[in-house]
Motif scaffolding. Structure first.
Motif, short mmCIF file in Angstrom:
data_model
loop_
_atom_site.label_atom_id
_atom_site.label_comp_id
_atom_site.label_asym_id
_atom_site.label_seq_id
_atom_site.Cartn_x
_atom_site.Cartn_y
_atom_site.Cartn_z
N ASN A 67 0.83 -1.21 0.00
CA ASN A 67 0.00 0.00 0.00
C ASN A 67 0.86 1.26 0.00
N VAL A 68 1.86 1.26 0.85
CA VAL A 68 2.74 2.44 0.95
C VAL A 68 3.40 2.71 -0.39
N LYS A 69 3.92 1.66 -1.03
CA LYS A 69 4.61 1.85 -2.31
C LYS A 69 3.64 2.41 -3.36
N ALA A 70 2.40 1.93 -3.34
CA ALA A 70 1.41 2.41 -4.30
C ALA A 70 1.05 3.88 -4.02
N ILE A 71 0.93 4.20 -2.74
CA ILE A 71 0.54 5.56 -2.34
C ILE A 71 1.58 6.59 -2.76
N ILE A 72 2.86 6.26 -2.59
CA ILE A 72 3.90 7.28 -2.85
C ILE A 72 4.43 7.24 -4.28
N GLU A 73 4.00 6.27 -5.05
CA GLU A 73 4.44 6.13 -6.44
C GLU A 73 4.26 7.45 -7.21
N GLY A 74 5.35 7.96 -7.76
CA GLY A 74 5.27 9.17 -8.58
C GLY A 74 5.29 10.47 -7.80
N GLU A 75 5.19 10.39 -6.47
CA GLU A 75 5.19 11.61 -5.65
C GLU A 75 6.63 11.99 -5.30
N THR A 76 6.93 13.28 -5.35
CA THR A 76 8.30 13.70 -5.04
C THR A 76 8.37 14.59 -3.80
N ASP A 77 7.25 15.12 -3.35
CA ASP A 77 7.30 16.01 -2.19
C ASP A 77 7.47 15.19 -0.90
N MET A 78 8.55 15.45 -0.20
CA MET A 78 8.90 14.66 0.99
C MET A 78 7.86 14.75 2.10
N ILE A 79 7.30 15.94 2.30
CA ILE A 79 6.30 16.11 3.38
C ILE A 79 5.03 15.33 3.05
N ALA A 80 4.62 15.38 1.79
CA ALA A 80 3.43 14.64 1.37
C ALA A 80 3.66 13.13 1.55
N ILE A 81 4.83 12.68 1.14
CA ILE A 81 5.18 11.26 1.25
C ILE A 81 5.18 10.82 2.72
N MET A 82 5.89 11.57 3.55
CA MET A 82 6.01 11.20 4.96
C MET A 82 4.65 11.27 5.67
N SER A 83 3.83 12.23 5.29
CA SER A 83 2.50 12.37 5.91
C SER A 83 1.66 11.12 5.66
N ASN A 84 1.61 10.70 4.41
CA ASN A 84 0.77 9.55 4.10
C ASN A 84 1.37 8.23 4.60
N ILE A 85 2.68 8.16 4.65
CA ILE A 85 3.29 6.94 5.20
C ILE A 85 2.98 6.83 6.70
N ALA A 86 3.13 7.95 7.42
CA ALA A 86 2.83 7.93 8.86
C ALA A 86 1.37 7.53 9.08
N ALA A 87 0.48 8.09 8.30
CA ALA A 87 -0.95 7.78 8.45
C ALA A 87 -1.24 6.31 8.15
#
Ligand code: SME
Length: 148
Positions: A13-33
Motif C-alpha cells: 500500500n505504501v509503495k502504491a501511495i507514494i508512487e510518482g510523488e516527489t514532495d517529501m512532506i506529502a510522502i512522509m505524511s501519508n506513510i505515517a498515516a
C-alpha cells in the motif's frame, strides 16, 4: 491476519501511495498515516534532519517534542549510528526522551537519501512493552528505503 501478512499488505500500500510523488512532506505524511492506521501504534512519525538537528515532521498521535539533538535519545542515536534501534523498554534506554509517559517501547529507523546520508528517522512508539522485533525492523526498513 499475522503481523507478517499485515506488513506485506502495508508495504504494498505504501509503495502504491507514494508512487510518482516527489514532495517529501506529502510522502512522509501519508506513510505515517498508513502505518499508524494499519498497525494501531501509539505514535508514528518522522523527524527530519535540518540545520544539524532533528525537527519534528509529519506524524500521527499525540503532540511530541520538536527538536532532538544529534546523538540524543533513541532518535538521535539511530541517526548517529545510522542503524535501526529497537527499544523493548524505554525506561532501560539511557537518555530516552519521554515525549509521552504512555510510551513503553519504541523502534527508530533511519531514512537515507541516494548518497546514503541520513535525511530523517521514522520513530514509532507503543504503549506496550516489547512491541517491536525483527519483523517490524525488516518491513519498516523496506518502507524507509522506498522514500528517496
Ligand atoms: N522517544 C524519542 C523521542 C521522540 S518521541 O518518542 C515521539 C527519543 O528518545 O528519541
Amino acid at each position: 491476519m499475522s503481523k507478517e501478512e499485515k506488513y506485506q499488505e502495508l508495504v504494498a500500500n505504501v509503495k502504491a501511495i507514494i508512487e510518482g510523488e516527489t514532495d517529501m512532506i506529502a510522502i512522509m505524511s501519508n506513510i505515517a498515516a498508513e502505518i499508524h492506521q494499519t498497525m494501531k501504534f501509539w505514535w508514528t512519525g518522522f523527524y527530519r534532519v535540518k540545520d544539524g538537528e532533528l525537527i519534528l515532521g509529519p506524524f500521527q498521535g499525540p503532540i511530541a517534542c520538536m527538536h532532538i539533538a544529534y546523538g540524543r535519545g533513541v532518535c538521535g542515536t539511530a541517526w548517529k549510528k545510522e542503524k535501526t534501534i529497537i527499544v523493548p523498554d524505554v525506561e532501560q534506554f539511557p537518555g530516552h526522551i519521554a515525549c509521552s509517559s504512555q510510551s513503553r517501547s519504541e523502534i527508530v529507523v533511519p531514512v537515507f537519501d541516494k548518497d546514503s546520508k541520513v535525511i530523517a528517522v521514522l520513530d514509532i512508539d507503543s504503549e506496550h512493552l516489547s512491541t517491536f522485533d525483527e519483523t517490524d525492523q525488516k518491513y519498516l526498513e523496506e518502507i524507509c528505503q522506498a522514500i528517496q
